[in-house]
Design a protein around this motif. Structure first.
Motif, PDB file in Angstrom:
ATOM      1  N   LEU A  29       0.718  -1.029  -0.066  1.00 22.34           N
ATOM      2  CA  LEU A  29       0.001  -0.001   0.097  1.00 22.34           C
ATOM      3  C   LEU A  29       1.009   1.155  -0.031  1.00 22.34           C
ATOM      4  CD1 LEU A  29      -1.549  -2.498   1.730  1.00 22.34           C
ATOM      5  CD2 LEU A  29      -3.179  -0.502   2.263  1.00 22.34           C
ATOM      6  N   SER A  30       0.255   2.333  -0.733  1.00 23.10           N
ATOM      7  CA  SER A  30       1.191   3.539  -0.706  1.00 23.10           C
ATOM      8  C   SER A  30       0.160   4.717  -0.724  1.00 23.10           C
ATOM      9  CB  SER A  30       2.020   3.617  -1.711  1.00 23.10           C
ATOM     10  OG  SER A  30       1.510   3.642  -3.038  1.00 23.10           O
ATOM     11  N   MET A  31       0.848   5.985  -0.293  1.00 23.00           N
ATOM     12  CA  MET A  31       0.040   7.276  -0.596  1.00 23.00           C
ATOM     13  C   MET A  31       0.880   8.361  -0.884  1.00 23.00           C
ATOM     14  SD  MET A  31      -1.223   8.206   3.273  1.00 23.00           S
ATOM     15  CE  MET A  31      -2.769   7.403   3.025  1.00 23.00           C
ATOM     16  N   ARG A  32       0.264   9.120  -1.399  1.00 25.57           N
ATOM     17  CA  ARG A  32       1.063  10.430  -1.782  1.00 25.57           C
ATOM     18  C   ARG A  32       0.954  11.534  -0.832  1.00 25.57           C
ATOM     19  NH1 ARG A  32       1.970  12.443  -7.699  1.00 25.57           N
ATOM     20  NH2 ARG A  32       0.067  11.176  -8.184  1.00 25.57           N
ATOM     21  N   LEU A  33       1.941  11.931  -0.270  1.00 24.29           N
ATOM     22  CA  LEU A  33       2.014  12.959   1.111  1.00 24.29           C
ATOM     23  C   LEU A  33       1.730  14.362   0.389  1.00 24.29           C
ATOM     24  CD1 LEU A  33       4.414  11.113   3.329  1.00 24.29           C
ATOM     25  CD2 LEU A  33       1.942  10.896   3.517  1.00 24.29           C
ATOM     26  N   PRO A  34       1.325  15.247   1.178  1.00 17.97           N
ATOM     27  CA  PRO A  34       1.165  16.720   0.762  1.00 17.97           C
ATOM     28  C   PRO A  34       2.791  17.296   0.374  1.00 17.97           C
ATOM     29  CG  PRO A  34      -0.137  16.329   2.814  1.00 17.97           C
ATOM     30  CD  PRO A  34       0.513  15.091   2.376  1.00 17.97           C
ATOM     31  N   LEU A  77       4.809   3.698  -8.493  1.00 16.60           N
ATOM     32  CA  LEU A  77       5.472   5.026  -9.100  1.00 16.60           C
ATOM     33  C   LEU A  77       4.841   5.205 -10.370  1.00 16.60           C
ATOM     34  CD1 LEU A  77       9.027   4.442  -7.647  1.00 16.60           C
ATOM     35  CD2 LEU A  77       7.434   6.221  -6.741  1.00 16.60           C
ATOM     36  N   ALA A  78       4.722   4.319 -10.949  1.00 10.40           N
ATOM     37  CA  ALA A  78       4.185   4.647 -12.617  1.00 10.40           C
ATOM     38  C   ALA A  78       2.856   5.132 -12.633  1.00 10.40           C
ATOM     39  CB  ALA A  78       4.107   3.095 -13.225  1.00 10.40           C
ATOM     40  N   ILE A  79       1.948   4.838 -11.435  1.00 11.15           N
ATOM     41  CA  ILE A  79       0.633   5.133 -11.486  1.00 11.15           C
ATOM     42  C   ILE A  79       0.652   6.867 -10.825  1.00 11.15           C
ATOM     43  CG2 ILE A  79      -1.525   5.177 -10.233  1.00 11.15           C
ATOM     44  CD1 ILE A  79      -1.081   1.952  -9.907  1.00 11.15           C
ATOM     45  N   TYR A  80       1.401   6.957 -10.119  1.00 10.17           N
ATOM     46  CA  TYR A  80       1.434   8.321  -9.391  1.00 10.17           C
ATOM     47  C   TYR A  80       2.257   9.292 -10.478  1.00 10.17           C
ATOM     48  CZ  TYR A  80       0.729   6.785  -4.592  1.00 10.17           C
ATOM     49  OH  TYR A  80       0.309   6.130  -3.508  1.00 10.17           O
ATOM     50  N   ARG A  81       3.003   8.973 -11.076  1.00 12.60           N
ATOM     51  CA  ARG A  81       3.689   9.570 -12.337  1.00 12.60           C
ATOM     52  C   ARG A  81       2.782   9.854 -13.462  1.00 12.60           C
ATOM     53  NH1 ARG A  81       8.526   5.823 -12.457  1.00 12.60           N
ATOM     54  NH2 ARG A  81       9.898   6.357 -10.963  1.00 12.60           N
ATOM     55  N   ALA A  82       1.762   8.991 -13.813  1.00 12.68           N
ATOM     56  CA  ALA A  82       0.957   9.005 -14.745  1.00 12.68           C
ATOM     57  C   ALA A  82      -0.258   9.661 -14.428  1.00 12.68           C
ATOM     58  CB  ALA A  82       0.680   7.760 -15.591  1.00 12.68           C
ATOM     59  N   VAL A  83      -0.831   9.713 -13.145  1.00 20.79           N
ATOM     60  CA  VAL A  83      -1.930  10.067 -12.668  1.00 20.79           C
ATOM     61  C   VAL A  83      -1.917  11.027 -11.485  1.00 20.79           C
ATOM     62  CG1 VAL A  83      -4.448   9.511 -12.032  1.00 20.79           C
ATOM     63  CG2 VAL A  83      -2.866   7.988 -13.485  1.00 20.79           C
ATOM     64  N   PRO A  84      -1.822  12.519 -11.956  1.00 25.29           N
ATOM     65  CA  PRO A  84      -1.797  13.341 -10.655  1.00 25.29           C
ATOM     66  C   PRO A  84      -2.710  13.255  -9.769  1.00 25.29           C
ATOM     67  CG  PRO A  84      -1.511  14.320 -12.814  1.00 25.29           C
ATOM     68  CD  PRO A  84      -1.928  13.075 -13.126  1.00 25.29           C
ATOM     69  N   GLU A  85      -3.886  12.771  -9.915  1.00 25.84           N
ATOM     70  CA  GLU A  85      -5.167  12.811  -9.116  1.00 25.84           C
ATOM     71  C   GLU A  85      -4.726  11.667  -8.254  1.00 25.84           C
ATOM     72  OE1 GLU A  85      -7.165  11.686 -13.076  1.00 25.84           O
ATOM     73  OE2 GLU A  85      -5.381  12.978 -12.390  1.00 25.84           O
ATOM     74  N   ALA A  86      -4.115  10.679  -8.287  1.00 25.34           N
ATOM     75  CA  ALA A  86      -3.896   9.367  -7.698  1.00 25.34           C
ATOM     76  C   ALA A  86      -3.204   9.709  -6.562  1.00 25.34           C
ATOM     77  CB  ALA A  86      -3.073   8.332  -8.246  1.00 25.34           C
ATOM     78  N   LEU A 160      -5.490  -4.224  -8.046  1.00 24.67           N
ATOM     79  CA  LEU A 160      -4.893  -3.108  -7.729  1.00 24.67           C
ATOM     80  C   LEU A 160      -6.068  -2.078  -7.769  1.00 24.67           C
ATOM     81  CD1 LEU A 160      -1.765  -1.539  -8.677  1.00 24.67           C
ATOM     82  CD2 LEU A 160      -3.725  -0.303  -9.594  1.00 24.67           C
ATOM     83  N   CYS A 161      -5.888  -1.116  -6.945  1.00 24.85           N
ATOM     84  CA  CYS A 161      -6.945  -0.064  -6.807  1.00 24.85           C
ATOM     85  C   CYS A 161      -6.257   1.276  -6.262  1.00 24.85           C
ATOM     86  CB  CYS A 161      -8.184  -0.213  -5.822  1.00 24.85           C
ATOM     87  SG  CYS A 161      -9.517   1.070  -6.077  1.00 24.85           S
ATOM     88  N   TRP A 162      -6.575   2.162  -7.368  1.00 29.50           N
ATOM     89  CA  TRP A 162      -5.971   3.759  -6.977  1.00 29.50           C
ATOM     90  C   TRP A 162      -7.196   4.718  -6.592  1.00 29.50           C
ATOM     91  CZ3 TRP A 162      -6.965   8.005  -9.652  1.00 29.50           C
ATOM     92  CH2 TRP A 162      -7.150   7.904 -11.088  1.00 29.50           C
ATOM     93  N   GLY A 163      -6.863   5.519  -5.910  1.00 31.95           N
ATOM     94  CA  GLY A 163      -8.031   6.789  -5.659  1.00 31.95           C
ATOM     95  C   GLY A 163      -7.339   7.825  -5.049  1.00 31.95           C
ATOM     96  N   GLY A 164      -8.555   8.623  -4.777  1.00 32.03           N
ATOM     97  CA  GLY A 164      -8.355  10.121  -4.237  1.00 32.03           C
ATOM     98  C   GLY A 164      -7.819  10.204  -2.663  1.00 32.03           C
ATOM     99  N   HIS A 165      -8.077   8.927  -2.134  1.00 31.09           N
ATOM    100  CA  HIS A 165      -7.773   8.901  -0.690  1.00 31.09           C
ATOM    101  C   HIS A 165      -7.687   7.198  -0.351  1.00 31.09           C
ATOM    102  CE1 HIS A 165     -12.158   7.990  -0.262  1.00 31.09           C
ATOM    103  NE2 HIS A 165     -12.212   9.102  -0.815  1.00 31.09           N
ATOM    104  N   GLY A 211     -18.849  10.106 -12.377  1.00 23.85           N
ATOM    105  CA  GLY A 211     -17.573  10.253 -12.364  1.00 23.85           C
ATOM    106  C   GLY A 211     -16.730   9.093 -12.180  1.00 23.85           C
ATOM    107  N   PRO A 212     -15.284   9.253 -12.252  1.00 23.75           N
ATOM    108  CA  PRO A 212     -14.557   7.931 -12.171  1.00 23.75           C
ATOM    109  C   PRO A 212     -14.288   7.391 -10.751  1.00 23.75           C
ATOM    110  CG  PRO A 212     -13.244  10.110 -12.366  1.00 23.75           C
ATOM    111  CD  PRO A 212     -14.737  10.628 -12.146  1.00 23.75           C
ATOM    112  N   LYS A 213     -14.581   7.912  -9.676  1.00 28.07           N
ATOM    113  CA  LYS A 213     -14.297   7.321  -8.261  1.00 28.07           C
ATOM    114  C   LYS A 213     -14.926   6.029  -8.219  1.00 28.07           C
ATOM    115  CE  LYS A 213     -13.737  11.940  -5.877  1.00 28.07           C
ATOM    116  NZ  LYS A 213     -14.315  12.876  -4.926  1.00 28.07           N
TER     117      LYS A 213
END
Length: 215
Positions: A29-34, A77-86, A160-165, A211-213
């Motif tokens: 699991l991972s998350m993008r921090l502020p 990392l591939a998802i975070y780079r390709a999808v800013p909203e992830a 695999l699932c990515w989301g806004g939170h 929407g996509p959520k």
């Protein structure tokens, strides 16, 4: 803010382990921090036992800032780079979802066009071609499915699932296994029957408006 997000990540680890979607040290699991860093579960630590101090931190270019991140970090990392909203990613090993990709390797998506709730909540659930765990190909194989799909099966490997939170990403993984189980049981009763074309068109149009959520 970051501490609350990190506790969300730890809670998701325990939630998915308790639900039978993460055995021992499987998954990541991972998350993008502020601040732009990526927080990720560590390699080799059972998800039920991961503590705050165990988490690893990476830059978006893959540079490790601290800890020992999962060997499958290239996929995240591939998802975070390709999808800013992830903002959060869950990779788990839901048993029934994986079984579909083993038993039906010809499938390009989970045959869920008989389930209105799934169409509205997640849309189509594609099956991503297999890549060896821990390789750069895991990330490369995902790119054609981004950003259109947030919930996927990784053939012969997991989900695999990515989301806004983190709640969206973890909830998507729970939904994936539930759907896969319903469809498996339908197969044992004679096979799942799809909705009519007009019904599918109406549901997919509504999904587009929602929407996509993952909901």
């Amino acid at each position: 803010m970051s501490d609350a997000l990190l506790h969300d990540l730890l809670d998701a680890c325990r939630r998915l382990h308790a639900g039978g979607l993460l055995a021992a040290s499987d998954g990541n699991l991972s998350m993008r921090l502020p601040n732009g860093l990526i927080a990720m579960t560590p390699s080799g630590v059972p998800k039920a036992k991961v503590q705050l101090g165990d988490l690893a931190y990476l830059q978006l270019d893959g540079t490790i800032q601290a800890g020992r991140p999962s060997s499958e970090r290239a996929m995240h990392l591939a998802i975070y780079r390709a999808v800013p909203e992830a903002k959060a990613i869950v990779h788990a090993h839901p048993p029934t979802a994986i079984a579909w990709s083993l038993a039906r390797p010809e499938l390009e998506e989970l045959p869920s066009d008989g389930l209105p709730e799934v169409i509205l909540a997640a849309g189509r659930i594609p099956i991503v071609p297999m890549a060896l765990p821990g390789t750069e190909a895991m990330g490369a194989n995902l790119l054609p499915f981004l950003p259109a799909h947030r919930l996927m099966i990784l053939a012969r490997h997991g989900g695999l699932c990515w989301g806004g939170h983190m709640d969206e990403a973890a909830g998507g993984m729970e939904r994936l296994e539930q759907v896969a189980t319903i469809l498996w049981k339908a197969e044992t009763l004679g096979g799942a029957k799809p909705l009519s074309v007009p019904e599918l068109e109406e549901l997919r149009a509504l999904r587009a408006r929602l929407g996509p959520k993952i909901i």
